[in-house]
Enzyme design. Structure first.
Site, PDB file in Angstrom:
ATOM      1  N   PRO A  22       0.880  -1.235  -0.002  1.00  0.00           N
ATOM      2  CG  PRO A  22      -0.864  -1.569   1.876  1.00  0.00           C
ATOM      3  CD  PRO A  22       0.333  -1.971   1.242  1.00  0.00           C
ATOM      4  CD  GLU A  23       4.693   2.429  -2.571  1.00  0.00           C
ATOM      5  OE1 GLU A  23       4.764   3.714  -3.219  1.00  0.00           O
ATOM      6  OE2 GLU A  23       5.432   1.691  -2.785  1.00  0.00           O
ATOM      7  CE  LYS A  83       3.914   5.304   2.096  1.00  0.00           C
ATOM      8  NZ  LYS A  83       4.588   4.629   2.719  1.00  0.00           N
TER       9      LYS A  83
END
Length: 258
Positions: free
Chosen positions: A2-3, A51
């Site tokens: 996840p970015e 994020k």
């Protein structure tokens, strides 16, 4: 991994399913906020900042961070959960849908009036409406001795870049990842980072090569020992960070990144 692009898509999906709807049941499975109850309150919006994922519910914000393994899923009534129930950290039910946050690295609740102050430490959001390239450059320039791989991934400088995209941006700009950021031409590097993350904002499979086929999507990340797609030189791997407990896996082409 996840970015900022992944979190942006998650926020967009959650907002489409939940915004404007009332919570009929909530369950936060973390000790500090286990007694919080959103039932009867309206979900005004779901957004992202770098994020960080922000659900604005009533006069409070449910703030979550995916870290490495987290995921938010929107499910229909009665739909089977894609992960075991014991891995759920946050659950929000409306009359139409259930949103479940699995393996979340952070779950907290704070008053909506505190949102700006709580996230003030973050740098400009590469995917946000308040993007400010000059401010991003100023923040990066304030630590000229920091390694490029570290400075570009530091959320206090740029909000949204993670390790995959930082490695790829360094390759595309021909920058050795262990080069001090003070020796990097910041303006084109920041511009490229923003273009790369925007290009992946709406893609399910991240690519920096433009090729979406499996095994062809990235230039260097995760490709240690494999030939560079440009010159054929073997991709090298190392671990760099601000200290021994913050080391990040780093990949580069010793010929293309000088």
């Amino acid at each position: 991994m996840p970015e900022g692009d992944t979190v942006h898509r998650a926020a967009h999906r959650l907002d489409a399913a939940l915004a404007g709807r009332a919570v009929v049941r909530s369950d936060l499975r973390v000790p500090s906020f286990a007694t919080v109850d959103f039932a009867g309150e309206t979900i005004h919006s779901v957004g992202s900042r770098g994020k960080h994922l922000l659900m604005r519910i009533g006069d409070r914000v449910l703030h979550t961070h995916l870290k490495m393994e987290g995921e938010w899923r929107v499910l229909r009534a009665g739909q089977r959960w894609p992960r075991p129930a014991h891995r759920a950290r946050a659950i929000l039910e409306t009359a139409d849908a259930t949103a479940v946050g699995f393996d979340l690295g952070l779950v907290e609740v704070f008053p909506a009036a505190e949102e700006a102050d709580r996230l003030a430490y973050l740098g400009p959001d590469l995917l946000g409406p308040d993007w400010d390239a000059a401010e991003a450059a100023r923040r990066l320039a304030d630590a000229p001795e920091a390694l490029a791989i570290v400075a570009l991934a530091d959320q206090r400088n740029l909000a949204g870049l993670g390790n995959v995209l930082v490695n790829e941006v360094c390759f595309l700009r021909g920058i050795r990842p262990d080069r001090p950021i003070g020796e990097v031409d910041l303006t084109p590097t920041i511009d490229l980072a923003r273009r790369v993350i925007h290009a992946n904002r709406d893609r399910l499979e991240r690519t920096t090569t433009g090729d979406t086929r499996p095994g062809r999507r990235l230039w260097v990340y995760g490709r240690a020992g494999e030939p560079c797609r440009r010159c054929g030189t073997r991709i090298e791997h190392g671990r760099f960070g601000r200290n021994d407990v913050e080391l990040r896996d780093t990949y580069w082409c010793p010929h293309c990144q000088r």
